[in-house]
Motif scaffolding. Structure first.
Motif, PDB file in Angstrom:
ATOM      1  N   VAL A 168       0.882  -1.187  -0.054  1.00  0.00           N
ATOM      2  CA  VAL A 168      -0.047   0.023   0.104  1.00  0.00           C
ATOM      3  C   VAL A 168       0.725   1.161  -0.185  1.00  0.00           C
ATOM      4  O   VAL A 168       0.453   2.234  -0.302  1.00  0.00           O
ATOM      5  N   ALA A 187      -9.172   1.598  -2.686  1.00  0.00           N
ATOM      6  CA  ALA A 187      -8.272   2.216  -1.819  1.00  0.00           C
ATOM      7  C   ALA A 187      -8.960   2.139  -0.395  1.00  0.00           C
ATOM      8  O   ALA A 187      -8.391   1.904   0.523  1.00  0.00           O
ATOM      9  N   LEU A 244      -1.327   7.622   3.902  1.00  0.00           N
ATOM     10  CA  LEU A 244      -2.001   7.516   2.765  1.00  0.00           C
ATOM     11  C   LEU A 244      -3.153   8.649   2.867  1.00  0.00           C
ATOM     12  O   LEU A 244      -3.871   8.699   1.680  1.00  0.00           O
ATOM     13  N   LYS A 298       0.190  11.876  -2.269  1.00  0.00           N
ATOM     14  CA  LYS A 298      -0.605  10.898  -3.222  1.00  0.00           C
ATOM     15  C   LYS A 298       0.186  11.320  -4.483  1.00  0.00           C
ATOM     16  O   LYS A 298       1.198  11.970  -4.931  1.00  0.00           O
TER      17      LYS A 298
END
Length: 266
Positions: free
Chosen positions: A90, A189, A247, A253
């Motif tokens: 991730v 996500a 995250l 991002k």
């Protein structure tokens, strides 16, 4: 108006993205590197700590004729698969934020593929150790930890199937499936971080269950082994915090995600 890869960028969006790029001063890079580096160290540290615990305090690992030692594969493989490998999977969208998107996807998939056999073997190890325990077998799927583990494995498998189908298979028809794949991104996500956090919670319940069963009344006196297990648990909690922050932070991002996000706000 500027257009690239089918995305129209107005002067307003160009100015906004320029401001975002300009915002990456020393402080922003320091924050990004701190979070990513600390998260990576914690992910590796959790695996190292569980291996140390198993070999130093639990006599290592064994095969089918040693059920107690066979069980010890379970915490190593589950933390290695669900936490370390899945955590790096991730984090690929943050660590490789400047790489081409297809390469990031392949790395994301690669780490997931590495995690799958670890999780499967860890699951088999605990079942076999319970079934071969003496003087009588230990029941399976009765504890909160086992129920949470079963749900986590189910979500992990579902995530992989959906991700493989929508983001790899459907790329064969990229133009025809672009809108469908874009709609699946936030769903994938969201379920991804949910599965990861559930895996952390499952590991915490498993560590608590194991240390109470093995140390029994000694645990209340906080022996050395209890301190090690508690430290491992705190590392897992820290992983959940740092990975979630990485995250959730919009500025961290993947850069194409930021562009699409900016465009959708216009």
């Amino acid at each position: 108006m500027l257009s690239r890869s089918g995305i129209t960028i107005s002067p307003r969006s160009r100015s906004y993205s320029g401001e975002n790029r300009g915002g990456w001063a020393c402080g922003n890079w320091f924050e990004f590197l701190l979070v990513v580096v600390v998260a990576s160290i914690l992910l590796l540290g959790a695996l190292g700590l569980v291996i140390f615990w198993v070999f130093y305090y639990r006599n290592g690992v064994g095969w089918l004729d040693e059920p107690e030692l066979l069980f010890n594969y379970h915490p190593i493989l589950m933390i290695g698969g669900f936490i370390t490998l899945s955590g790096f999977s991730v984090l690929m969208y943050r660590i490789c934020r400047c790489c081409r998107r297809i390469y990031v996807k392949l790395l994301h998939t690669f780490f997931h593929l590495l995690a799958m056999p670890c999780i499967a073997l860890g699951f088999i190890a605990v079942l076999e150790s319970h079934n071969r325990a003496t003087p009588e077998p230990i029941p399976n799927f009765y504890s909160l930890h086992s129920w949470m583990g079963f749900v986590t494995m189910g979500l992990f498998a579902l995530q992989f199937v959906v991700g493989f189908f929508s983001f790899l298979v459907l790329l064969c028809c990229e133009s025809a499936t672009a809108s469908f794949r874009a709609a699946l991104v936030p769903i994938h996500a969201t379920f991804g971080i949910t599965t990861f956090l559930l895996a952390v919670a499952t590991c915490l319940t498993g560590l608590t269950e194991k240390v109470i069963f093995t140390l029994k009344s000694e645990y209340s006196g906080l022996p050395e082994e209890g301190i090690v297990v508690n430290a491992l648990a705190m590392v897992l909690v820290a992983i959940a915090i740092f990975v979630s922050y990485a995250l959730a932070r919009h500025e961290f991002k993947y850069k194409s995600h930021m562009l699409v996000s900016i465009q959708s706000d216009l």
